[in-house]
Design an enzyme around this catalytic site. Structure first.
Site, mmCIF file in Angstrom:
data_model
loop_
_atom_site.group_PDB
_atom_site.id
_atom_site.type_symbol
_atom_site.label_atom_id
_atom_site.label_comp_id
_atom_site.label_asym_id
_atom_site.label_seq_id
_atom_site.Cartn_x
_atom_site.Cartn_y
_atom_site.Cartn_z
ATOM 1 N N TYR A 101 39.443 52.588 -63.135
ATOM 2 C CA TYR A 101 40.597 51.959 -62.061
ATOM 3 C C TYR A 101 40.973 50.723 -62.784
ATOM 4 O O TYR A 101 42.365 50.482 -62.805
ATOM 5 C CB TYR A 101 39.959 51.506 -60.596
ATOM 6 N N ARG A 153 43.771 48.148 -37.953
ATOM 7 C CA ARG A 153 44.234 47.697 -39.172
ATOM 8 C C ARG A 153 45.746 47.545 -39.340
ATOM 9 O O ARG A 153 46.212 46.648 -40.334
ATOM 10 C CB ARG A 153 43.901 48.863 -40.082
#
Length: 367
Positions: A164, A50
């Site tokens: 969210y 990542r």
């Protein structure tokens, strides 16, 4: 590196179906186990893969998602893989911008503030156009697994996604999102309905791409009380199960087991047991026996070791697993944590958890 075969047909034959059998309530030799966030930052190889990439750019790369999904399976004898992705790809598909801010987490550049902001969202979403990269990742991963274990697809549930989209990120109170439920109930239902429709198409698309089970994450259920959960979360959780199943039938796709995980919603376990899911996931704040009593014998349970138990010495992890298996019983049960793995956890302790589930459940089954 994952080998890519475009056609979703001709998948390798499944060698370990323990997880699917437990989900369907069939007998298993051992209790299957997987971990929420098993593809994650606690693995050094995950951090390495990542390192150079933006988080959501990683999510949009089928090749990287495949690699990250497979990493934990190279280390541990897990009974299922879960596709590496994020629940916030759904708000992105609706046209909202979400960025990953280091040290802060996912952040919406323009959260929903007023009811009028709903008009900025795409009212019709072509999930293949907007989320096709997830479907490609699933197909690629399903081939690359070579039938070792089943692959789980997932989505966030409408209330969790809505919270969210209004909060603009994480929140300890969810007061902005909850204020919508009290001030703008009609607009809240409009948004939740839109999300439920997109989530349904998204989950069906995941099965078409090769997902062998589906999990719906209602991660923010604990911010709602029983009444608000009944009005703003449960109806959409139910609708999604029903709509996904009927669309799978219509499209002659496999009827895969579905899991609902509503964190901190003990007050709704009976309702969740009747919401149309084969499996109900549990967090660590409920006793196994209590959960079993409320949910009954016709639904498989999943969970619920406190993730922080993995900080304990390995022998202690073994004892806690044994106690958990004695509480749930080894059948109609999938072992998991009560929430996801944390980034600072020792991979060896994750391995100890997985091995303890297999060893103790086999022992209990024999005796």
């Amino acid at each position: 590196i994952c080998s890519f075969i475009c056609s979703p047909k001709g998948f390798p034959k499944l060698k370990n179906d323990t997880f699917l059998r437990a989900a369907r309530g069939e007998e298993t030799e051992h209790t299957p186990v997987w971990c929420m966030r098993q593809a994650g930052r606690y693995l050094p190889e995950f951090r390495e893969t990542r390192a150079a990439q933006d988080f959501f750019a990683t999510c949009r790369s089928p090749k990287l998602c495949c690699e990250l999904t497979l990493q934990p399976l190279r280390r541990f004898p897990l009974d299922a893989a879960i596709i590496f992705s994020d629940i916030l790809v759904v708000p992105q598909a609706l046209g909202m911008e979400v960025v990953m801010v280091p040290g802060k987490g996912p952040t919406f550049t323009e959260p929903l503030k007023e009811v009028e902001d709903l008009l900025k969202l795409r009212q019709k979403v072509d999930v293949t156009a907007e989320l096709g990269y997830v479907f490609q990742a699933i197909t690629l991963t399903r081939h690359s697994l070579e039938g070792r274990v089943p692959l789980i697809g997932f989505s966030g549930a409408p209330w969790t996604l809505m919270s969210y989209m209004i909060e603009g990120g994480g929140s300890s109170t969810m007061s902005k999102a909850k204020s919508w439920l009290y001030r703008h109930p009609e607009a809240s239902h409009r948004l939740l309905r839109l999300l439920a429709d997109v989530v349904t198409d998204y989950l069906v698309g995941q099965v078409a791409a090769g997902a062998q089970a589906l999990q719906l994450f209602e991660s923010h259920a604990g911010h709602l009380g029983p009444e608000q959960f009944q009005e703003f979360a449960l109806p959409y959780i139910r609708d999604i199960a029903q709509a996904v199943k009927s669309k799978l039938k219509e499209e002659a796709l496999p009827l895969v087991p579905m899991i609902v995980f509503a964190k901190d919603a003990h007050y709704a376990l009976r309702d969740l047991a009747q919401a149309g899911y084969e499996v109900v996931g549990l967090d660590w704040t409920i006793r196994p026996q209590e959960a079993r009593a409320q949910i009954g014998k016709d639904v498989t349970l999943q969970g619920n070791l406190d993730p922080c138990a993995l900080y304990a010495p390995k022998e202690k992890i073994g004892e806690l697993v044994k106690k958990m298996l004695e509480g749930f019983g080894t059948q109609r049960y999938i072992a998991n944590l009560g929430h996801g793995l944390y980034p600072d956890m020792d991979p060896e302790h994750v391995g100890a958890f997985v091995e303890a589930v297999h060893a103790h459940s086999r022992h209990i089954n024999k005796h």
